[in-house]
Design an enzyme around this catalytic site. Structure first.
Site, PDB file in Angstrom:
ATOM      1  N   ASP A   1       0.897  -1.383   0.031  1.00 28.83           N
ATOM      2  CA  ASP A   1      -0.088   0.079  -0.110  1.00 28.83           C
ATOM      3  C   ASP A   1       0.856   1.271   0.198  1.00 28.83           C
ATOM      4  O   ASP A   1       2.170   1.245   0.284  1.00 28.83           O
ATOM      5  CB  ASP A   1      -0.904   0.108   1.357  1.00 28.83           C
ATOM      6  CG  ASP A   1      -2.443   0.577   1.039  1.00 28.83           C
ATOM      7  OD1 ASP A   1      -2.369   1.189   0.000  1.00 28.83           O
ATOM      8  OD2 ASP A   1      -3.328   0.206   1.657  1.00 28.83           O
TER       9      ASP A   1
ATOM     10  N   ASP B   1     -10.337   3.310  -3.630  1.00 27.37           N
ATOM     11  CA  ASP B   1     -11.007   2.086  -3.063  1.00 27.37           C
ATOM     12  C   ASP B   1     -12.404   1.943  -3.740  1.00 27.37           C
ATOM     13  O   ASP B   1     -13.154   3.037  -3.893  1.00 27.37           O
ATOM     14  CB  ASP B   1     -11.053   1.937  -1.524  1.00 27.37           C
ATOM     15  CG  ASP B   1      -9.603   1.735  -0.934  1.00 27.37           C
ATOM     16  OD1 ASP B   1      -8.539   1.771  -1.628  1.00 27.37           O
ATOM     17  OD2 ASP B   1      -9.635   1.568   0.189  1.00 27.37           O
TER      18      ASP B   1
END
Ligand code: GLA
Length: 392
Positions: free
Chosen positions: A156, A211
């Site tokens: 990430d 997302d």
């Protein structure tokens, strides 16, 4: 290899000669992710509520549900498994309460089921949930993962603002290589540093968007964003519009069918994000539709695209398959049932007869001349495979 690809921009069909050689030359060629990775990840359903028990249950369900046999492989723990970094050894520490037997034992459990094991980390100082990140520890983390038997890592980009994404992810790739274990490398910087321009050859997949959430419009938004970069995808390197929401409850079965179909047309990684231990038969059937999965996993490795838009929000998506057939998804984004037609000319087939098979109904529809039309439910899809003569 140069190939000709039909592309639609703003509804107009264009034929582009793809300088595929450019991307091909730089593509990772380590045998991993030759087709888009398939698996399960904890985040969409469980967020930080991860544990050894959950993951064992998921691994069991991957087998008993038929998902493993349908092609799903990687069982991935997302954020929150890690609690500290050992100050003496520099090694990352898994939560001893939630993972009492440690990651090596869990990896062994997953492997014994004929599956592969994945872990999440962050290229910055802390993960998005504030757990210790890998910054300045890429080498030791890669070595630790290799020792634990990790097969896949998602990295990430939280708390990494001042860093250069390309530099950091390249360093992480090199750390994984040096660790000596084949590990699929999933880059997750949400498309914020234009990874489609540099991630081919660095990662096996890279997020192209922020997302996803479990809503129809969110699903369409990430699909549309990822579709813009179709030309860079191919064996060893895939655009990732984020993990699946199928079965999480925020969309109807029709909408989830459209979601799954679009991911397959786009050669997207198929990473289930629902509770597969308790899923309904409808969800299981959807996730294990082998004919749709075969489109995603087709060995030609081309990401499909929007080939035509006969009316606003009535769309024809198409993906060329090995051997010349075309997968076609007729997508109805409107609020009412509608007829959508695909012309052979819009999918690079010659006029005349072609055979059509419905991939959700699992039915041969016979020979159709010049075009195929279907009634498509609102927020739904009809997905077919069309086999005809390829136009030259
Ligand atoms: C980011 C990622 C998500 C998930 C969370 C975990 O938002 O994009 O996919 O990994 O972090 O904190």
């Amino acid at each position: 290899m140069r190939r000709f690809v039909d592309r639609t921009i703003g509804g107009a069909l264009l034929a582009l000669a793809v300088g595929a050689a450019v991307a091909q030359a730089q593509r990772l060629d380590d045998g991993l992710a030759r087709t888009p990775p398939m698996g399960f990840n904890t985040w969409n359903k469980f967020a930080c509520n991860v544990s050894e028990d959950l993951l064992k249950g998921v691994a069991d369900a991957m087998v008993s549900s038929g998902m493993r046999d349908a092609g799903y492989q990687y069982v991935v723990i997302d954020d929150c498994w890690q609690v500290a970094r050992d100050s003496a050894t520099g090694r990352i520490v898994a939560d001893p309460q939630r993972f009492p037997h440690g990651m090596r034992a869990l990896a062994d459990y997953v492997h014994a089921k004929g599956l592969k094991f994945g872990l999440y980390t962050d290229a910055g100082r802390r993960t998005c949930e504030g757990r210790p990140g890998s910054y300045r520890s890429y080498q030791i983390d890669a070595r630790t993962y290799a020792e634990w038997g990790v097969d896949y890592t998602k990295v990430d980009w939280c708390n990494a603002d001042s860093l250069n994404a390309r530099t950091q992810y390249t360093e992480f790739r090199d750390a994984l290589r040096a660790a000596g274990r084949p590990i699929v490398f999933s880059i997750c910087e949400w498309g914020s540093n234009r990874p489609w321009e540099w991630a081919v050859g660095v990662g096996h997949l890279w997020r192209t968007t922020g997302d996803i959430s479990d809503r129809w419009q969110s699903m369409l938004n990430v699909a549309d964003a990822s579709a813009r970069h179709a030309l860079v995808a191919g064996p060893g390197g895939w655009n990732d519009p984020d993990m699946l929401e199928v079965g999480n409850g925020g969309m109807t079965a029709e909408e989830y069918r459209a979601h799954f179909s679009l991911w397959a047309i786009m050669a997207a990684p198929l990473i289930a994000g629902n509770d597969i231990r308790t899923m309904s038969d409808t969800t299981r059937d959807l996730l294990t539709n082998r004919e749709v999965i075969a489109v995603d996993q087709d060995t030609l490795g081309v990401q499909g695209w929007l080939a035509a838009q006969p009316a606003p929000d009535l769309q024809v998506w198409m993906k060329p398959l090995a051997g010349g057939a075309r997968a076609v998804a007729l997508v109805n984004r409107t609020g009412a049932i509608a007829e959508i037609a695909v012309e052979w000319s819009a999918i690079g087939l010659r006029a005349g007869a072609a055979t059509v098979r419905d991939l959700w109904a699992h039915r041969d529809l016979g020979r159709k001349v010049n075009r195929f039309a279907a009634q498509v439910p609102s927020h739904g899809v009809v997905m077919v495979r069309v086999t005809g003569a390829v136009a030259r």
